[in-house]
Design a protein around this motif. Structure first.
Motif, PDB file in Angstrom:
ATOM      1  N   LEU A 159       0.742  -1.202   0.110  1.00 25.51           N
ATOM      2  CA  LEU A 159      -0.049   0.063  -0.029  1.00 25.51           C
ATOM      3  C   LEU A 159       0.729   1.256   0.274  1.00 25.51           C
ATOM      4  O   LEU A 159       0.613   2.170  -0.786  1.00 25.51           O
ATOM      5  CB  LEU A 159      -0.913  -0.226   1.267  1.00 25.51           C
ATOM      6  CG  LEU A 159      -1.872   1.459   1.468  1.00 25.51           C
ATOM      7  CD1 LEU A 159      -2.630   1.511   0.638  1.00 25.51           C
ATOM      8  CD2 LEU A 159      -2.358   0.996   2.821  1.00 25.51           C
ATOM      9  N   PHE A 160       2.043   1.280   0.850  1.00 28.45           N
ATOM     10  CA  PHE A 160       2.595   2.351   1.087  1.00 28.45           C
ATOM     11  C   PHE A 160       3.525   2.793  -0.385  1.00 28.45           C
ATOM     12  O   PHE A 160       3.896   3.953  -0.633  1.00 28.45           O
ATOM     13  CB  PHE A 160       3.978   2.103   2.224  1.00 28.45           C
ATOM     14  CG  PHE A 160       2.945   2.201   3.355  1.00 28.45           C
ATOM     15  CD1 PHE A 160       1.917   2.723   3.676  1.00 28.45           C
ATOM     16  CD2 PHE A 160       3.803   1.559   4.753  1.00 28.45           C
ATOM     17  CE1 PHE A 160       1.239   2.582   5.155  1.00 28.45           C
ATOM     18  CE2 PHE A 160       3.242   1.727   5.735  1.00 28.45           C
ATOM     19  CZ  PHE A 160       2.021   1.997   6.165  1.00 28.45           C
ATOM     20  N   SER A 161       3.817   1.497  -1.066  1.00 26.48           N
ATOM     21  CA  SER A 161       4.723   1.926  -1.990  1.00 26.48           C
ATOM     22  C   SER A 161       3.982   2.321  -3.341  1.00 26.48           C
ATOM     23  O   SER A 161       4.443   2.547  -4.520  1.00 26.48           O
ATOM     24  CB  SER A 161       5.330   0.498  -2.564  1.00 26.48           C
ATOM     25  OG  SER A 161       4.440  -0.274  -3.023  1.00 26.48           O
ATOM     26  N   ASP A 162       2.640   2.241  -3.421  1.00 28.12           N
ATOM     27  CA  ASP A 162       1.800   2.705  -4.467  1.00 28.12           C
ATOM     28  C   ASP A 162       1.344   3.990  -4.275  1.00 28.12           C
ATOM     29  O   ASP A 162       0.481   4.453  -3.160  1.00 28.12           O
ATOM     30  CB  ASP A 162       0.472   1.679  -4.556  1.00 28.12           C
ATOM     31  CG  ASP A 162      -0.107   2.310  -5.894  1.00 28.12           C
ATOM     32  OD1 ASP A 162      -0.833   3.375  -5.841  1.00 28.12           O
ATOM     33  OD2 ASP A 162       0.076   1.481  -6.821  1.00 28.12           O
ATOM     34  N   PRO A 163       1.628   5.073  -4.893  1.00 29.20           N
ATOM     35  CA  PRO A 163       1.445   6.537  -4.980  1.00 29.20           C
ATOM     36  C   PRO A 163      -0.103   6.905  -4.961  1.00 29.20           C
ATOM     37  O   PRO A 163      -0.609   7.568  -3.746  1.00 29.20           O
ATOM     38  CB  PRO A 163       2.000   7.457  -5.998  1.00 29.20           C
ATOM     39  CG  PRO A 163       2.369   6.243  -6.878  1.00 29.20           C
ATOM     40  CD  PRO A 163       2.465   4.956  -6.397  1.00 29.20           C
ATOM     41  N   ARG A 164      -1.043   6.017  -5.526  1.00 31.94           N
ATOM     42  CA  ARG A 164      -2.270   6.264  -5.405  1.00 31.94           C
ATOM     43  C   ARG A 164      -2.984   5.652  -4.256  1.00 31.94           C
ATOM     44  O   ARG A 164      -3.761   6.064  -3.596  1.00 31.94           O
ATOM     45  CB  ARG A 164      -2.879   5.759  -6.635  1.00 31.94           C
ATOM     46  CG  ARG A 164      -2.776   6.711  -7.789  1.00 31.94           C
ATOM     47  CD  ARG A 164      -3.912   6.422  -8.927  1.00 31.94           C
ATOM     48  NE  ARG A 164      -3.729   7.127  -9.916  1.00 31.94           N
ATOM     49  CZ  ARG A 164      -3.274   6.804 -11.197  1.00 31.94           C
ATOM     50  NH1 ARG A 164      -2.848   5.798 -11.695  1.00 31.94           N
ATOM     51  NH2 ARG A 164      -3.280   7.659 -12.123  1.00 31.94           N
ATOM     52  N   GLY A 165      -2.607   4.477  -3.882  1.00 32.93           N
ATOM     53  CA  GLY A 165      -2.997   3.740  -2.630  1.00 32.93           C
ATOM     54  C   GLY A 165      -2.541   4.518  -1.256  1.00 32.93           C
ATOM     55  O   GLY A 165      -3.482   4.465  -0.590  1.00 32.93           O
ATOM     56  N   PHE A 166      -1.215   4.927  -1.299  1.00 36.68           N
ATOM     57  CA  PHE A 166      -0.944   5.545  -0.218  1.00 36.68           C
ATOM     58  C   PHE A 166      -1.809   7.158  -0.086  1.00 36.68           C
ATOM     59  O   PHE A 166      -1.994   7.300   1.122  1.00 36.68           O
ATOM     60  CB  PHE A 166       0.589   5.727  -0.161  1.00 36.68           C
ATOM     61  CG  PHE A 166       1.321   6.308   0.958  1.00 36.68           C
ATOM     62  CD1 PHE A 166       0.820   5.876   2.196  1.00 36.68           C
ATOM     63  CD2 PHE A 166       2.149   7.283   1.092  1.00 36.68           C
ATOM     64  CE1 PHE A 166       1.519   6.305   3.371  1.00 36.68           C
ATOM     65  CE2 PHE A 166       2.794   7.724   1.854  1.00 36.68           C
ATOM     66  CZ  PHE A 166       2.451   7.231   3.352  1.00 36.68           C
ATOM     67  N   ARG A 167      -1.887   7.678  -1.083  1.00 38.31           N
ATOM     68  CA  ARG A 167      -2.627   8.821  -0.963  1.00 38.31           C
ATOM     69  C   ARG A 167      -3.914   8.679  -0.440  1.00 38.31           C
ATOM     70  O   ARG A 167      -4.644   9.334   0.191  1.00 38.31           O
ATOM     71  CB  ARG A 167      -2.812   9.759  -2.331  1.00 38.31           C
ATOM     72  CG  ARG A 167      -3.826  10.614  -2.421  1.00 38.31           C
ATOM     73  CD  ARG A 167      -3.610  11.719  -1.368  1.00 38.31           C
ATOM     74  NE  ARG A 167      -2.385  12.681  -1.538  1.00 38.31           N
ATOM     75  CZ  ARG A 167      -1.793  13.790  -0.939  1.00 38.31           C
ATOM     76  NH1 ARG A 167      -2.497  14.082  -0.071  1.00 38.31           N
ATOM     77  NH2 ARG A 167      -0.891  14.376  -1.552  1.00 38.31           N
ATOM     78  N   MET A 168      -4.597   7.587  -1.067  1.00 35.15           N
ATOM     79  CA  MET A 168      -5.929   7.227  -0.801  1.00 35.15           C
ATOM     80  C   MET A 168      -6.204   6.921   0.750  1.00 35.15           C
ATOM     81  O   MET A 168      -7.206   7.449   1.430  1.00 35.15           O
ATOM     82  CB  MET A 168      -6.385   5.813  -1.175  1.00 35.15           C
ATOM     83  CG  MET A 168      -7.890   5.470  -1.145  1.00 35.15           C
ATOM     84  SD  MET A 168      -8.083   3.942  -2.083  1.00 35.15           S
ATOM     85  CE  MET A 168      -7.633   4.169  -3.568  1.00 35.15           C
TER      86      MET A 168
END
Length: 176
Positions: free
Chosen positions: A27-36
């Motif tokens: 989750l942390f490594s994905d920019p969209r996932g982390f922002r979400m």
């Protein structure tokens, strides 16, 4: 549309056989996932005064730092015993077998400051309970406890709610 839960992978038998480890590093490594994730943690607190974000060691530091940055407030780490360099307050809590101790710097939070406590995962609630007790010893007021993942079978949410805490969870996983 992807949810926060879709970004979290499960690693079977880690760190021990029979454990289903919920790995938020994906989750942390994905920019969209982390922002979400950060946006969804903050959403219920819109308009709420928050003076500090307190993060529980260690993954709580990652989301806590991002949340504090987003709010333009300070960040306070709550760490395992012996990791903080200054004068500290300590709080013991129960583990499945034995006891552990969390610490906070004795000047990290001022009386009356409104604090959001965060971590990646809520299991039995022991670490979060220790964090709450430390913040309250310093005179901080908890505005909420926010977690990415809850393991409801382990009862942490009920424990924190029984303490009068507002608990915000982004997703749940069944099993250990």
């Amino acid at each position: 549309m992807k949810t926060v839960k879709d970004y979290i992978r499960t690693i079977v038998d880690f760190p021990h056989e029979g454990i289903m480890f919920r790995d938020v590093t994906t989750l942390f490594s994905d920019p969209r996932g982390f922002r979400m994730c950060i946006d969804q943690i903050l959403n219920p607190y819109a308009g709420t005064r928050i003076d500090k974000v307190a993060g529980l060691e260690a993954r709580g530091f990652i989301i806590g730092g991002a949340i504090a940055h987003q709010l333009s407030v300070g960040f306070t780490p709550i760490r395992k015993k012996g990791k903080l360099p200054g004068a500290t307050l300590s709080q013991a809590y129960q583990l499945e077998y034995g006891e552990a101790v969390m610490e906070i710097h004795d000047d990290a939070i001022q009386p009356g400051e409104k604090v959001l406590l965060v971590d990646d995962l809520l299991a039995t609630g022991g670490t979060a309970q220790a964090g709450i007790q430390l913040i309250e010893k310093l005179g901080g007021e908890i505005v909420g406890c926010a977690f990415i993942v809850d393991l409801p079978e382990l009862g942490g949410r009920a424990k924190l709610e029984a303490m009068g805490m507002d608990v915000h969870i982004l997703c749940e996983f069944e099993g250990l």
